[in-house]
Design a protein around this motif. Structure first.
Motif, PDB file in Angstrom:
ATOM      1  N   MET A 106       0.795  -0.688  -0.075  1.00 62.57           N
ATOM      2  CA  MET A 106       0.321   0.027  -0.023  1.00 62.57           C
ATOM      3  C   MET A 106       0.769   1.272   0.315  1.00 62.57           C
ATOM      4  N   ASN A 109      -2.277   6.022  -0.620  1.00 63.53           N
ATOM      5  CA  ASN A 109      -3.353   5.689  -0.048  1.00 63.53           C
ATOM      6  C   ASN A 109      -3.829   4.180  -1.197  1.00 63.53           C
ATOM      7  N   ARG A 110      -2.801   4.229  -2.127  1.00 63.37           N
ATOM      8  CA  ARG A 110      -3.467   2.804  -2.832  1.00 63.37           C
ATOM      9  C   ARG A 110      -2.620   1.810  -3.072  1.00 63.37           C
ATOM     10  N   TRP A 111      -3.455   0.644  -3.285  1.00 60.27           N
ATOM     11  CA  TRP A 111      -2.990  -0.673  -4.159  1.00 60.27           C
ATOM     12  C   TRP A 111      -2.328  -0.847  -4.858  1.00 60.27           C
ATOM     13  N   ASP A 236      -0.616   1.200 -12.449  1.00 65.01           N
ATOM     14  CA  ASP A 236      -0.813   1.471 -11.158  1.00 65.01           C
ATOM     15  C   ASP A 236      -1.169   2.917 -11.135  1.00 65.01           C
ATOM     16  N   ALA A 239       0.687   6.941  -8.472  1.00 66.86           N
ATOM     17  CA  ALA A 239       1.616   6.130  -7.303  1.00 66.86           C
ATOM     18  C   ALA A 239       1.997   5.096  -7.816  1.00 66.86           C
TER      19      ALA A 239
END
Length: 281
Positions: A106, A109-111, A236, A239
């Motif tokens: 993570m 705030n993102r996978w 992605d 990020a």
């Protein structure tokens, strides 16, 4: 294992309270880690840190767990109810002594789904006394006795939970250990071509690929191209671009430090030489 983890330790412990035996092995934190941990029903033990491999081996040899099976959870990782349930079920299979679990990185705030080689497995669950650890670079590699399996559930890993400054500081330290390991592998290691193409698991293939990457020219650029385009890091989003850039910077730092270690004498080495020549008292 903890060291100055006041920002993460509460959430980590709370996620692990599905178990009634939580052990925190602290390396004499100077922040509020001990104070926060004391608010929870955990066993809090302190031991001076030497390396990741030695610290893990020490805690496994010195602190008897309540149960036969243990799960290693880092402070910036979280246990989930789904993973815990699968762990409990897995321990009932007498054919396995240990299990790999995939991390879910993570960041911002993102996978980071693509550029992290997901599913990328780490050994986390194992029968006590059947696994030990050796140092490798800034971290460790496990030595397992018996058959190893893979779990389906993953665990969240908040790799930059303490902020970018802390990440850079940490990876500056890590890059020194990785540079030493790089020189060691170039001099003494070899590429396992069989595992690279026909490895039985993601772990075997990934480790063979790393051994190969140490011998390739332009490693930082190749790593960016591999992560961003080949693995699909471009999917992605913002990020993913930031993540790939940071990893490229980290790779370049390792390369520079390895060159420095090989070609430039360190201050300690210079002092030893001067003392040996009788120029210093």
């Amino acid at each position: 294992m903890t060291y100055n983890e006041e920002l993460d330790i509460a959430a980590c412990i709370e996620s692990a309270m599905l178990s009634d035996d939580i052990i925190v092995v602290d390396s004499f934190s100077s922040d509020r880690t001990a104070e926060i941990a004391s608010l929870y029903p955990v066993r809090f033990v302190q031991h001076a840190f030497e390396s990741h491999g030695r610290q893990r081996t020490w805690m496994l040899e010195s602190i008897p767990p309540k149960y036969e099976w243990v799960y290693i959870l880092e402070a910036d990782e979280r246990m989930t109810p789904e993973l815990f349930a699968e762990c409990v079920a897995a321990t009932k299979d007498p054919n396995f002594n240990s299990y790999y679990v995939a991390e879910k990185v993570m960041f911002m705030n993102r996978w980071i789904r693509y550029s992290t080689q997901y599913p990328r497995y780490q050994l986390r669950l194992f029968r006590h006394g059947k696994v030990w650890f050796d140092d490798y670079g800034h971290t460790e590699r496990e030595v397992c006795e018996g058959v190893t399996g893979f779990l389906k559930e993953n665990y969240p890993h908040y790799t930059c939970s303490k902020g970018l400054s802390r990440w850079i500081e940490k990876h500056n330290r890590y890059s020194t250990d990785e540079a030493r390991e790089t020189l060691h592998q170039l001099e003494n290691g070899k590429v396992n071509w069989l595992n690279l193409f026909f490895g039985k698991s993601e772990v075997e293939k990934r480790r063979a690929l790393k051994d190969l990457s140490l011998r390739l020219p332009g490693r930082p650029l190749l790593r960016f191209l591999y992560m961003y385009f080949f693995l699909g890091g471009c999917l992605d989003g913002r990020a993913g671009l930031a993540w790939c850039t940071l990893q490229t910077f980290y790779e370049y730092l390792i390369l520079l430090k390895a060159w420095e270690m090989k070609h430039l004498p360190t201050p300690e080495l210079e002092t030893k030489v001067l003392v040996g020549e009788g120029q210093l008292k």
